[in-house]
Enzyme design. Structure first.
Site, PDB file in Angstrom:
ATOM      1  N   ASP A  27      -5.758 -43.829 -52.719  1.00 59.56           N
ATOM      2  CA  ASP A  27      -5.970 -44.497 -54.009  1.00 59.56           C
ATOM      3  C   ASP A  27      -7.251 -44.052 -54.707  1.00 59.56           C
ATOM      4  O   ASP A  27      -7.694 -44.706 -55.634  1.00 59.56           O
ATOM      5  CB  ASP A  27      -5.988 -46.020 -53.824  1.00 59.56           C
ATOM      6  CG  ASP A  27      -7.191 -46.483 -53.029  1.00 59.56           C
ATOM      7  OD1 ASP A  27      -7.784 -45.661 -52.327  1.00 59.56           O
ATOM      8  OD2 ASP A  27      -7.524 -47.673 -53.101  1.00 59.56           O
ATOM      9  N   GLU A  28      -7.867 -42.968 -54.252  1.00 54.64           N
ATOM     10  CA  GLU A  28      -9.046 -42.526 -54.994  1.00 54.64           C
ATOM     11  C   GLU A  28      -9.263 -41.020 -54.940  1.00 54.64           C
ATOM     12  O   GLU A  28      -8.842 -40.350 -53.995  1.00 54.64           O
ATOM     13  CB  GLU A  28     -10.304 -43.270 -54.543  1.00 54.64           C
ATOM     14  CG  GLU A  28     -10.754 -43.031 -53.140  1.00 54.64           C
ATOM     15  CD  GLU A  28     -12.061 -43.790 -52.875  1.00 54.64           C
ATOM     16  OE1 GLU A  28     -13.133 -43.217 -53.102  1.00 54.64           O
ATOM     17  OE2 GLU A  28     -11.990 -44.947 -52.450  1.00 54.64           O
TER      18      GLU A  28
ATOM     19  N   ASP B 218     -10.157 -44.758 -59.120  1.00 53.60           N
ATOM     20  CA  ASP B 218     -10.008 -45.651 -57.965  1.00 53.60           C
ATOM     21  C   ASP B 218      -8.965 -46.717 -58.320  1.00 53.60           C
ATOM     22  O   ASP B 218      -9.150 -47.477 -59.272  1.00 53.60           O
ATOM     23  CB  ASP B 218     -11.368 -46.301 -57.674  1.00 53.60           C
ATOM     24  CG  ASP B 218     -11.426 -46.910 -56.285  1.00 53.60           C
ATOM     25  OD1 ASP B 218     -10.375 -47.330 -55.785  1.00 53.60           O
ATOM     26  OD2 ASP B 218     -12.528 -46.960 -55.708  1.00 53.60           O
TER      27      ASP B 218
END
Length: 391
Positions: free
Chosen positions: A99-100, A6
């Site tokens: 973003d993860e 993350d």
DNA sequence: TCTGGGGTCCTAGGACCC
DNA sequence: TCTGGGGTCCTAGGACCC
């Protein structure tokens, strides 16, 4: 074991990595005019800036805040670089957002998941100048909560069997799907911590979350039956919204915007080879009250012309207050793969109907294959009488 | 100058069908 | 002078996620 990765304050961190003078400063990515903060650097957070705070308020609580407009191509580039570190250890990767994402380290016997996560973390900070946090656990749920619990630049390993020890003392709001409204309801029911939910009878949970009770109870007990790495599913809707620079009563202007949005979505759908049967229109008034109206066509289509009239009708139906509009959104759903044969038929040239039909059948088979034809139209290919069916 | 933009999923009522 | 029970589809609204 699963690793959940993350990015920390991702957009803001990328801006700081890309521009040296932003490093160490209170930076936020967000809309300049009537927008909100999409991402705030940790320096900005210490100054009281959080997402999704209105930009105007962020500038009040933090006057020296450096506001940067979003640059999504840049973020996607960093995202790809970031996830490339996963593939050094495993091909089993599921990316769930810019973003993860998750990696299943189960098949890698050369290095433990924890060691891999540590190497990934260090590799990313060295090469990209952004930090990430990671959770290592036996399933996705626990790995995700673990990574979020140790931000920024953390690494948390929850050993198999230790899930309850890790989850029990956390607030229920850590569970995915439990948002602010649910947290209040849970608290009123006497459930404050994940451990409380783990012990709660299903009948009690059913009153709070309905059909989701079973899954919620499992999650609270650290059980997650989802497949480790899922392939990305096809989109279920295509939509676009816009908040006006100034609230408006200008119906002509609103209709023009809606037409442009419809055009744009049809283009996206053409690129993905899908058609939609349902269109919905959402309005947000000056006072933030929202309404929506939707309508389904008899046949799926991706011709903008088929939707213009419907959208305008929806606008008339939805805009029933004499109040200025702040935002409009149009969305297309009930998606079908392929293209309606009926519409192709209209576009097919030939001496007569039979001729056009034969041309069309050959073309459709060549272009899409029988399997990509939509439900309700396959008879056209198989039935010798298909000609009459197109009337 | 308070409050974005892209989505998913669930619920609940009504129409309609057998 | 009473009125089931299953199902699907459509629509409107709301919670939630990143």
């Amino acid at each position: 074991m699963i690793v959940h990765l993350d990015g920390d304050a991702f957009f803001a961190s990328v801006e700081q990595a890309a521009t040296a003078r932003l490093r160490g400063k209170a930076v936020a990515v967000g809309g300049l005019r009537r927008g909100i903060i999409a991402s705030a650097s940790y320096e900005a957070r210490r100054c009281g800036v959080y997402t999704p705070m209105p930009t105007s308020r962020a500038l009040k609580v933090c006057p020296h805040l450096i506001l940067v407009p979003g640059d999504f191509e840049k973020y996607e580039h960093f995202s790809r670089m970031m996830f490339s570190y996963f593939y050094d250890f495993t091909p089993e990767v599921e990316i769930t957002g810019i973003d993860e994402g998750y990696a299943d380290m189960g098949g890698n016997h050369r290095v433990s998941a924890e060691r891999a996560a540590e190497k990934i973390r260090r590799g990313i900070v060295q090469s990209l100048k952004i930090t990430v946090s990671e959770g290592v656990a036996a399933n996705k749920l626990v790995a995700q909560i673990a990574s979020k619990s140790c931000k920024p630049y953390g690494l948390t390993h929850v050993a198999a069997g230790q899930e309850a020890r890790f989850l029990d003392p956390l607030d229920v709001g850590w569970l995915p799907g439990v948002g602010p409204k649910a947290v209040v309801a849970f608290r009123q029911a006497g459930l404050r911590l994940i451990g409380d939910v783990a012990q709660a009878p299903h009948s009690c949970l059913r009153l709070l979350v309905g059909r989701g009770a079973e899954t919620l109870s499992e999650h609270a007990r650290g059980i997650d039956l989802r497949p480790v790495v899922a392939t990305r599913e096809a989109a279920k809707s295509y939509g676009q919204q816009e908040t006006f620079d100034e609230d408006t009563v200008d119906a002509v202007y609103v209709r023009r915007i809606l037409r442009l949005m419809t055009d744009r979505q049809m283009e996206r759908m053409r690129n993905d080879d899908v058609c939609a049967r349902t269109v919905s229109l959402h309005l947000r008034y000056t006072d933030m009250v929202e309404v929506s109206r939707s309508e389904s066509l008899l046949e799926p289509t991706r011709l903008a012309d088929d939707f213009y009239g419907v959208v305008e009708h929806l606008l008339l139906r939805a805009w029933d207050r004499r109040v200025r509009l702040r935002m409009v959104r149009v969305a297309f759903s009930n998606l079908y793969r392929g293209y309606p044969v009926v519409d192709l038929f209209h576009e097919t040239e030939g001496r007569n109907k039979k001729d056009r039909l034969q041309t069309l059948v050959a073309e459709v088979q060549a272009r899409y294959g029988t399997s990509s034809l939509m439900r309700g139209h396959q008879f056209l290919l198989n039935n010798k009488d298909g000609e009459s069916a197109t009337d």
